[in-house]
Design a protein around this motif. Structure first.
Motif, PDB file in Angstrom:
ATOM      1  N   ALA A  76      -4.568   0.006  -7.897  1.00 52.62           N
ATOM      2  CA  ALA A  76      -4.503   0.661  -6.588  1.00 52.62           C
ATOM      3  C   ALA A  76      -5.869   1.267  -6.289  1.00 52.62           C
ATOM      4  CB  ALA A  76      -3.428   1.736  -6.567  1.00 52.62           C
ATOM      5  N   LEU A 103      -2.388  -1.771  -3.204  1.00 54.83           N
ATOM      6  CA  LEU A 103      -1.886  -1.939  -4.560  1.00 54.83           C
ATOM      7  C   LEU A 103      -1.680  -3.421  -4.790  1.00 54.83           C
ATOM      8  CD1 LEU A 103      -0.618  -0.804  -7.206  1.00 54.83           C
ATOM      9  CD2 LEU A 103       1.553  -0.727  -5.981  1.00 54.83           C
ATOM     10  N   TYR A 122       0.841  -1.181   0.000  1.00 61.04           N
ATOM     11  CA  TYR A 122       0.000   0.000   0.000  1.00 61.04           C
ATOM     12  C   TYR A 122       0.882   1.238   0.000  1.00 61.04           C
ATOM     13  CZ  TYR A 122       0.860   0.598   5.003  1.00 61.04           C
ATOM     14  OH  TYR A 122       1.439   0.794   6.215  1.00 61.04           O
TER      15      TYR A 122
END
Length: 184
Positions: free
Chosen positions: A178, A44, A5
């Motif tokens: 994402a 992500l 992330y």
């Protein structure tokens, strides 16, 4: 690579990312704290199940079900999607529709016409289209920003991608997705 992330700090996209140097990306650990109310969390993930070197048609399922883990606070299971980014490493730049679900669903196989069951469709909590991509010569990036409130039966968010073009993805160039949520 595992799930990762973005930090909410300044992003230096030119800096090499590794486990020794996790800025601006950090690998998600099992013992991390859950998202805070009003805070921003991004996951992500590489879109799973993409068939390489096999042409897609408009309306085909693009990969398999994406699970974005721990997007919501415990006992809340809701929030606002505020940003979606598709990293198109294969330089296709073709519209992708994203269908968000409140639970894991039985979905159509990759690279065939997307046809969710009525029961699974009723578990959908919203959809959006990525229609505009920035072409960066050897790859592209598509971004959606807005405010889409979603709820989940657990702390995860589930997403299915559908292509609206004739993608033909090369091995090693599978897309990454994402999604940024502000949890309730």
């Amino acid at each position: 690579m595992g799930l990762i992330y973005w930090r909410s700090k300044r992003n230096n996209v030119n800096e090499q990312v590794s486990e020794e140097n996790p800025f601006p990306v950090q690998i998600v650990q099992e013992d991390y704290l859950p998202p805070q109310a009003g805070g921003q969390i991004t996951r992500l993930v590489k879109v799973p199940g993409i068939g390489t070197a096999s042409p897609y048609a408009a309306g085909d399922a693009f990969g398999t079900l994406v699970t974005l883990p721990d997007m919501f606070r415990p006992n809340k299971n809701a929030g606002n999607i505020v940003k979606v980014v598709l990293y198109d490493l294969d330089d296709e730049g073709l519209q992708k529709d994203l269908i968000f679900y409140a639970r894991s669903v039985t979905t159509t196989a990759d690279n065939v016409a997307y046809a969710p069951s009525d029961i699974d469709l009723l578990a959908s909590v919203g959809a959006l289209s990525l229609t505009s991509f920035v072409n960066l010569s050897s790859n592209q990036i598509g971004t959606w920003t807005g405010n889409l409130h979603v709820m989940s039966q657990d702390r995860n968010l589930y997403v299915r991608l559908v292509t609206q073009g004739a993608d033909n993805i090369a091995a090693g160039s599978e897309p990454w997705l994402a999604v940024t949520v502000i949890p309730d």
